[in-house]
Design a protein around this motif. Structure first.
Motif, mmCIF file in Angstrom:
data_model
loop_
_atom_site.group_PDB
_atom_site.id
_atom_site.type_symbol
_atom_site.label_atom_id
_atom_site.label_comp_id
_atom_site.label_asym_id
_atom_site.label_seq_id
_atom_site.Cartn_x
_atom_site.Cartn_y
_atom_site.Cartn_z
ATOM 1 N N ASN A 18 0.827 -1.207 0.000
ATOM 2 C CA ASN A 18 0.000 0.000 0.000
ATOM 3 C C ASN A 18 0.862 1.258 0.000
ATOM 4 O O ASN A 18 0.480 2.274 -0.577
ATOM 5 C CB ASN A 18 -0.946 -0.005 1.201
ATOM 6 C CG ASN A 18 -2.050 -1.029 1.055
ATOM 7 O OD1 ASN A 18 -2.414 -1.417 -0.053
ATOM 8 N ND2 ASN A 18 -2.569 -1.498 2.174
ATOM 9 N N GLY A 19 2.026 1.206 0.627
ATOM 10 C CA GLY A 19 2.932 2.350 0.621
ATOM 11 C C GLY A 19 3.421 2.677 -0.777
ATOM 12 O O GLY A 19 3.462 3.845 -1.175
ATOM 13 N N VAL A 20 3.793 1.654 -1.536
ATOM 14 C CA VAL A 20 4.234 1.861 -2.919
ATOM 15 C C VAL A 20 3.081 2.423 -3.748
ATOM 16 O O VAL A 20 3.260 3.351 -4.543
ATOM 17 C CB VAL A 20 4.761 0.546 -3.525
ATOM 18 C CG1 VAL A 20 4.997 0.677 -5.013
ATOM 19 C CG2 VAL A 20 6.036 0.102 -2.816
ATOM 20 N N LYS A 21 1.888 1.886 -3.539
ATOM 21 C CA LYS A 21 0.713 2.378 -4.278
ATOM 22 C C LYS A 21 0.407 3.834 -3.912
ATOM 23 O O LYS A 21 0.039 4.627 -4.781
ATOM 24 C CB LYS A 21 -0.496 1.494 -3.991
ATOM 25 C CG LYS A 21 -0.368 0.101 -4.576
ATOM 26 C CD LYS A 21 -1.547 -0.765 -4.185
ATOM 27 C CE LYS A 21 -1.391 -2.170 -4.707
ATOM 28 N NZ LYS A 21 -2.524 -3.039 -4.324
ATOM 29 N N LEU A 22 0.595 4.170 -2.640
ATOM 30 C CA LEU A 22 0.350 5.543 -2.197
ATOM 31 C C LEU A 22 1.363 6.507 -2.814
ATOM 32 O O LEU A 22 0.994 7.584 -3.296
ATOM 33 C CB LEU A 22 0.404 5.614 -0.671
ATOM 34 C CG LEU A 22 0.080 6.961 -0.041
ATOM 35 C CD1 LEU A 22 -1.369 7.344 -0.330
ATOM 36 C CD2 LEU A 22 0.313 6.912 1.454
ATOM 37 N N VAL A 23 2.633 6.120 -2.826
ATOM 38 C CA VAL A 23 3.670 6.956 -3.436
ATOM 39 C C VAL A 23 3.395 7.114 -4.933
ATOM 40 O O VAL A 23 3.489 8.222 -5.480
ATOM 41 C CB VAL A 23 5.079 6.375 -3.178
ATOM 42 C CG1 VAL A 23 6.124 7.061 -4.032
ATOM 43 C CG2 VAL A 23 5.438 6.490 -1.709
ATOM 44 N N ALA A 24 3.036 6.019 -5.602
ATOM 45 C CA ALA A 24 2.718 6.089 -7.034
ATOM 46 C C ALA A 24 1.514 6.995 -7.279
ATOM 47 O O ALA A 24 1.498 7.778 -8.241
ATOM 48 C CB ALA A 24 2.454 4.696 -7.586
ATOM 49 N N SER A 25 0.526 6.921 -6.406
ATOM 50 C CA SER A 25 -0.662 7.771 -6.554
ATOM 51 C C SER A 25 -0.315 9.240 -6.346
ATOM 52 O O SER A 25 -0.805 10.111 -7.080
ATOM 53 C CB SER A 25 -1.739 7.347 -5.557
ATOM 54 O OG SER A 25 -2.158 6.026 -5.811
ATOM 55 N N ALA A 26 0.535 9.534 -5.372
ATOM 56 C CA ALA A 26 0.951 10.919 -5.128
ATOM 57 C C ALA A 26 1.738 11.459 -6.321
ATOM 58 O O ALA A 26 1.528 12.607 -6.747
ATOM 59 C CB ALA A 26 1.781 11.012 -3.853
ATOM 60 N N LEU A 27 2.635 10.643 -6.863
ATOM 61 C CA LEU A 27 3.397 11.070 -8.045
ATOM 62 C C LEU A 27 2.478 11.281 -9.241
ATOM 63 O O LEU A 27 2.649 12.237 -10.010
ATOM 64 C CB LEU A 27 4.478 10.049 -8.379
ATOM 65 C CG LEU A 27 5.645 9.969 -7.393
ATOM 66 C CD1 LEU A 27 6.543 8.785 -7.724
ATOM 67 C CD2 LEU A 27 6.434 11.261 -7.400
#
Length: 150
Positions: A18-27
């Motif tokens: 979920n952290g990777v998905k959150l970072v990808a979503s923010a980018l």
């Protein structure tokens, strides 16, 4: 009477945390905001169709990769490792010649654990996982054991 414990036929879970998905979503959100702010400058300069096509294709590629990060799943059974991605990746465990597990316990939320496998074919294949059971199977495989508990 003896009780038999059934072992699962396979493990499956999300490929990215979920952290990777959150970072990808923010980018992705940042890219959309920046693109929206930059779009009037491109329209005012009357950029050539080639430049606009390049930008649209680059954005489409980024969107496809972003969706793949959100939807990708990894599955391992006694005979194969699979990961859904832009195109599905599948490797037979019998064909694996070398395995490397990359996992940083404190940073697993940011750096997705991955298994890099080399097979008889040229090159290597990378499988990501966020699921603890799939990660445990990857660890067993990296130690030269069967991926599923017996």
């Amino acid at each position: 009477m003896q009780s038999s414990v059934e072992t699962p036929a396979s493990f499956e879970g999300p490929a990215f945390t979920n952290g990777v998905k959150l970072v990808a979503s923010a980018l992705m959100a940042g890219l959309v905001v920046y693109g929206a702010k930059a779009l009037p400058a491109f329209i005012d300069k009357r950029s050539t169709w080639g430049v606009m096509l390049f930008i649209l294709l680059a954005f489409a590629f980024i969107v496809v990769c972003f969706v793949a990060i959100l939807r990708s799943r990894t599955r391992i059974d006694a005979t194969h490792i699979e990961q859904s991605w832009i195109t599905n990746k599948r490797v037979a465990i019998a064909d694996i010649t070398q395995v490397k597990l990359i996992y940083i316990p404190g940073l697993a939320w940011l750096i997705a654990p991955r298994l890099i496998v080399k097979t008889r074919r040229p090159g290597s294949t990378v499988f990501h996982t966020a699921d603890p059971m799939v990660l445990a199977a990857f660890a067993r495989l990296s130690l030269g054991q069967a991926p599923l508990p017996s």
